[in-house]
Design a protein around this motif. Structure first.
Motif, short mmCIF file in Angstrom:
data_model
loop_
_atom_site.label_atom_id
_atom_site.label_comp_id
_atom_site.label_asym_id
_atom_site.label_seq_id
_atom_site.Cartn_x
_atom_site.Cartn_y
_atom_site.Cartn_z
N VAL A 683 64.72 87.09 47.23
CA VAL A 683 64.57 88.11 48.27
C VAL A 683 63.36 88.96 47.92
O VAL A 683 63.32 89.61 46.86
CB VAL A 683 65.83 88.99 48.36
CG1 VAL A 683 65.71 89.94 49.55
CG2 VAL A 683 67.09 88.14 48.50
N SER A 684 62.36 88.94 48.79
CA SER A 684 61.13 89.70 48.50
C SER A 684 61.24 91.12 49.01
O SER A 684 62.00 91.42 49.94
CB SER A 684 59.92 89.00 49.12
OG SER A 684 60.02 88.96 50.52
N GLU A 685 60.49 92.00 48.37
CA GLU A 685 60.50 93.42 48.73
C GLU A 685 59.07 93.88 48.98
O GLU A 685 58.20 93.77 48.10
CB GLU A 685 61.13 94.25 47.61
CG GLU A 685 62.59 93.85 47.35
CD GLU A 685 63.23 94.66 46.23
OE1 GLU A 685 62.51 95.45 45.57
OE2 GLU A 685 64.45 94.50 46.00
N TRP A 686 58.83 94.37 50.20
CA TRP A 686 57.51 94.85 50.60
C TRP A 686 57.64 96.25 51.19
O TRP A 686 58.73 96.68 51.57
CB TRP A 686 56.89 93.92 51.65
CG TRP A 686 56.68 92.52 51.17
CD1 TRP A 686 57.46 91.44 51.40
CD2 TRP A 686 55.60 92.05 50.35
NE1 TRP A 686 56.95 90.31 50.79
CE2 TRP A 686 55.81 90.66 50.14
CE3 TRP A 686 54.48 92.65 49.77
CZ2 TRP A 686 54.93 89.88 49.37
CZ3 TRP A 686 53.60 91.87 49.02
CH2 TRP A 686 53.84 90.51 48.82
N PRO A 687 56.55 96.98 51.31
CA PRO A 687 56.62 98.35 51.84
C PRO A 687 57.21 98.44 53.25
O PRO A 687 57.71 99.50 53.62
CB PRO A 687 55.15 98.80 51.83
CG PRO A 687 54.53 98.02 50.72
CD PRO A 687 55.20 96.68 50.77
N ASP A 688 57.16 97.34 54.04
CA ASP A 688 57.69 97.43 55.40
C ASP A 688 59.22 97.47 55.43
O ASP A 688 59.82 97.68 56.49
CB ASP A 688 57.17 96.29 56.28
CG ASP A 688 57.64 94.90 55.83
OD1 ASP A 688 58.47 94.80 54.91
OD2 ASP A 688 57.15 93.91 56.41
N GLY A 689 59.88 97.25 54.27
CA GLY A 689 61.33 97.35 54.20
C GLY A 689 62.09 96.17 54.78
O GLY A 689 63.32 96.13 54.72
N GLU A 690 61.37 95.18 55.32
CA GLU A 690 62.04 94.03 55.94
C GLU A 690 62.47 93.05 54.85
O GLU A 690 61.71 92.74 53.94
CB GLU A 690 61.09 93.35 56.92
CG GLU A 690 61.71 92.16 57.64
CD GLU A 690 60.77 91.54 58.64
OE1 GLU A 690 60.97 90.36 59.00
OE2 GLU A 690 59.82 92.23 59.08
N GLU A 691 63.71 92.55 54.97
CA GLU A 691 64.21 91.58 54.00
C GLU A 691 63.73 90.19 54.37
O GLU A 691 63.93 89.72 55.49
CB GLU A 691 65.73 91.61 53.97
CG GLU A 691 66.33 90.62 52.98
CD GLU A 691 67.84 90.66 52.93
OE1 GLU A 691 68.47 89.74 53.49
OE2 GLU A 691 68.38 91.63 52.36
N ARG A 692 63.11 89.54 53.41
CA ARG A 692 62.68 88.15 53.57
C ARG A 692 63.35 87.34 52.48
O ARG A 692 63.20 87.63 51.31
CB ARG A 692 61.15 88.04 53.50
CG ARG A 692 60.43 88.73 54.65
CD ARG A 692 58.93 88.76 54.44
NE ARG A 692 58.24 89.33 55.59
CZ ARG A 692 58.05 90.63 55.77
NH1 ARG A 692 58.52 91.50 54.88
NH2 ARG A 692 57.43 91.08 56.85
#
Length: 746
Positions: A683-692
């Motif tokens: 599960v990646s974590e990016w500043p946009d907060g969307e779960e991928r």
């Protein structure tokens, strides 16, 4: 795509030697299997020969004196993929719906074979059906002329496209009225091009193959030659025999950085091979900028700099020299000790001829451009530009990716556009077009309505898979010009076309007789490529013929499309008149070809604004990784090339029969409470907060740098946010993905 066949491979210890007899056996098994013995053997004898065809794999140059077997294991696999007897014909598409094909793995799609005739997916249909070439061109022309503006069309290109086809393709797009010419360079070495253009005035490497052989020190950083450029190992072996030392810098120890068993020498067959790396630095992902900043500072402190070169040929040194090293930050960012970094700096200081080679391990980071410019700084300090055995060597991937950019496949209008306008009587828009990530944004947002892909596999090569596939499906028309079935074909627009073309291996016959095309390798050498095998289907067109017929359907006879199709000499004549360095093209490309001018290499001339090579002052940074998270990179297995999956093994890393694995440091696994062979979701974590999320990967303990992890591309692509790109180059950040590992199926 997760399936049981990919979830539970067998796992053994990683290898410490590349190539050897296992490489020969594996390559021959592929090359003589899919195509058959006669067709496969004929292809192998012509690959990378002066009277044969250029390998459709990597862009490593050919030596002056070529062996009979001038190919590697992965080159043999590439030939097998293209020369296969399997065909995805009209009957295949009648039997298998698009919905069904979308559930297949990339490996299974590729095994379906060569596409043998033009196919169309009509609106609301779940099947492709045959279409005539004339109807296909009419359909494309109708869709393009129906757009509100030419910028609603995207013309993408793969790096395997020949110089002639690339020149025609950019001419088609620009004559139509757009610079929307994204290409696979946007995904790989765009960061190199930006960094080098800003510092030495040209976005290409500054070395030749002879330089590799003559180097005192070869630095291999962020690159795995054993899998991605195997023929490079022969050059490294020759350099070692000539006395070179090798410094390898990578988060993972790779067999191709440690030892090479050359299967064409007795030592490689019967002996222990050639040890390669004299020093290996197991660096943390994203730590290269800090490392080269420290090496530069150490060289300055020791006075190990070329003051005459700096004074005569560079600018910006004083600002650069004011920087200092924060050793606490540097050791934390790199995961290396100060002693290790000092020892590496000693190697630079002691070398009279240093080459630094790199690939996507550097280019796909947020600070990729700054990192590469720090390498340039170190080389400028030592005067390692424009001298034998020294320079900068971005090792390109696909076999003509550099040539495509030379031919104008670029969203930015190249400097020679006025010559193009004068040659053809057209007016080219001044505004830059969409690079690859911007093109996905435009397709997603409705600003682009037609996508045309000349080669490649855009859906599988692109980041943020769900977003990319949705953007493609929203198009009024998608056109994929291809040889074999791939992921992009199963995510068509409302109307979708698959247009099959000749492969690099196949005879190309036009009205004026048998044709050849040309390519440019990673070191700016241009040479001819002549297909030798019979085409797998009578319905195939060459890329040049296809583009020319589309040009006629779209723009009429305002440009010499019919001449281009009939005789590629006409294309080369216009290239010679437009593109610098190609004068007397037709004559010079015969035989072994020619090398394009490179002012820094040829005479220490730098086409920067002040005519000097430029030092850069970029404060080093490192990725921020929260507690309980790892920094993930994507990489290729040994059984793939780019998005093409040849098989399910990764022999050098000890993986057999599967791809959904994640390599992790054993100490990190202990700290996270995860056991070897557990299955986890990434599960990646990016500043946009969307779960991928990418589901169900088997955990494999591996000697990777602490805090880091690795898994295969394109399986990792769903984890990369579309907005996560390198500064200034807009390359997706696929080598620095903050992830958490969760039990599979939570």
């Amino acid at each position: 795509m997760s399936t049981p066949e990919h979830d539970d491979p067998s796992v053994s210890a990683p290898k410490r030697t590349a190539a050897g007899i296992p490489g020969v056996v594996t390559g021959l098994r592929y090359a003589l299997g899919k195509p058959g013995v006669t067709r496969g053997a004929r292809a192998l004898l012509r690959i990378n020969q002066a009277d044969g065809f250029d390998c459709p794999g990597c862009a490593w140059p050919e030596p002056e004196h070529r062996s009979t077997a001038e190919f590697c294991e992965n080159g043999a696999k590439a030939i097998a993929e293209e020369a296969t007897r399997n065909q995805a014909d009209a009957g295949f598409f009648a039997e298998h719906s698009i919905s069904e094909l979308a559930t297949w793995t990339d490996h299974r799609l590729g095994r379906a074979g060569r596409i043998s005739r033009p196919m169309v997916r009509r609106p609301d249909s779940d099947h492709y059906e045959a279409i005539s070439w004339n109807d296909a061109f009419a359909l494309i022309a109708e869709q393009l002329t129906g757009l509100d503006h030419p910028d609603q069309a995207v013309f993408y290109t793969s790096g395997r496209t020949s110089n002639e086809a690339a020149f025609c393709y950019q001419l088609l797009a620009r004559a139509f009225g757009t610079n929307n010419l994204p290409d696979c360079s946007n995904y790989c070495h765009e960061s190199s091009g930006v960094a080098l253009s800003e510092t030495i005035g040209i976005g290409k490497g500054s070395v030749t193959l002879d330089d590799i052989h003559q180097a005192d020190l070869l630095v291999i950083v962020g690159q795995n030659p054993g899998t991605n450029h195997p023929r490079m190992l022969t050059a490294l072996e020759k350099a070692k025999k000539n006395g070179a030392s090798i410094l390898a810098i990578n988060p993972m120890p790779e067999a191709g950085l440690l030892n090479f068993k050359n299967p064409q020498t007795p030592r490689g067959v019967l002996g222990g091979g050639t040890p390669l790396a004299d020093q290996f630095l197991r660096i943390k992902l994203g730590g290269d900028h800090a490392l080269f900043t420290a090496i530069g500072a150490l060289l300055r402190q020791r006075g190990a700099i070329d003051t005459a070169f700096i004074a005569e040929h560079t600018s910006g040194y004083d600002d650069y020299a004011d920087s200092t090293v924060d050793w606490e930050f540097t050791t934390a960012a790199t995961g290396l000790t100060r002693d290790e970094i000092e020892a590496a700096a000693d190697r630079f200081a002691d070398s009279d001829a240093t080459i630094v080679c790199w690939a996507m391990g550097l280019t796909q980071h947020t600070e990729a451009v700054a990192t590469i410019q720090e390498i340039v700084n170190v080389q400028l300090l030592r005067g390692m530009i424009g001298r034998p055995g020294a320079g900068l060597c971005p090792v390109r991937g696909h076999s003509n990716v550099q040539g495509d950019r030379t031919m104008g496949i670029w969203e930015v209008p190249p400097p020679w556009i006025p010559a193009l306008e004068s040659e053809f009587g057209i007016e080219v828009p001044a505004e830059a077009g969409y690079h690859a990530v911007a093109a996905i944004d435009a397709m997603r947002d409705g600003r682009a309505r037609v996508f045309i892909g000349l080669g490649g596999n855009f859906a599988a090569a692109s980041p943020d898979t769900a977003v990319t596939e949705a953007a493609l499906r929203q198009q009024d028309l998608t056109v994929h010009i291809s040889t074999t079935l791939n992921r992009s074909h199963v995510v068509p627009g409302r109307t979708g076309l698959i247009l099959p073309v000749l492969g690099r291996t196949e005879v190309d016959t036009q009205a004026a007789g048998t044709q050849f095309v040309t390519v440019e390798d990673s070191m700016s050498n241009v040479h001819a490529s002549r297909g030798r095998l019979a085409p797998v289907s009578p319905y195939l067109l060459s890329e040049v013929a296809l583009i020319s017929r589309l040009g006629t359907a779209l723009l009429g006879d305002t440009l010499p499309w019919r001449e281009f199709e009939a005789d590629y000499r006409a294309v080369r004549q216009h290239i010679a008149a437009v593109v610098p360095g190609f004068d007397d093209y037709e004559h010079r490309v015969r035989g072994t070809g020619f090398t394009l001018p490179h002012p820094p290499r040829d005479g220490r001339r730098f086409t920067t604004p002040d005519g000097k090579a430029r030092f850069s002052h970029n404060r080093p940074t490192a990725p921020q990784v929260p507690a309980g998270r790892l920094l993930l990179q994507s990489l290729r297995s040994h059984d793939q090339y780019n998005t093409t999956i040849y098989g399910l093994d990764d022999r050098y890393r000890g993986i057999k029969g599967g791809r959904r694995v994640v390599f992790c440091n054993p100490d990190d696994l202990t700290e996270l409470g995860i056991a070897a062979d557990d299955h986890v979701d990434l599960v990646s974590e990016w500043p946009d907060g969307e779960e991928r999320r990418a589901e169900r990967f088997r955990v494999v303990p591996y000697p990777i740098a602490a805090g880091c992890a690795a898994t295969y591309f394109p399986e990792a692509n769903p984890l990369v946010a579309l907005s996560a790109t390198a500064k200034r180059s807009n390359t997706p950040v696929s080598k620095a993905i903050v992830v958490r590992l969760e039990p599979a199926g939570r």
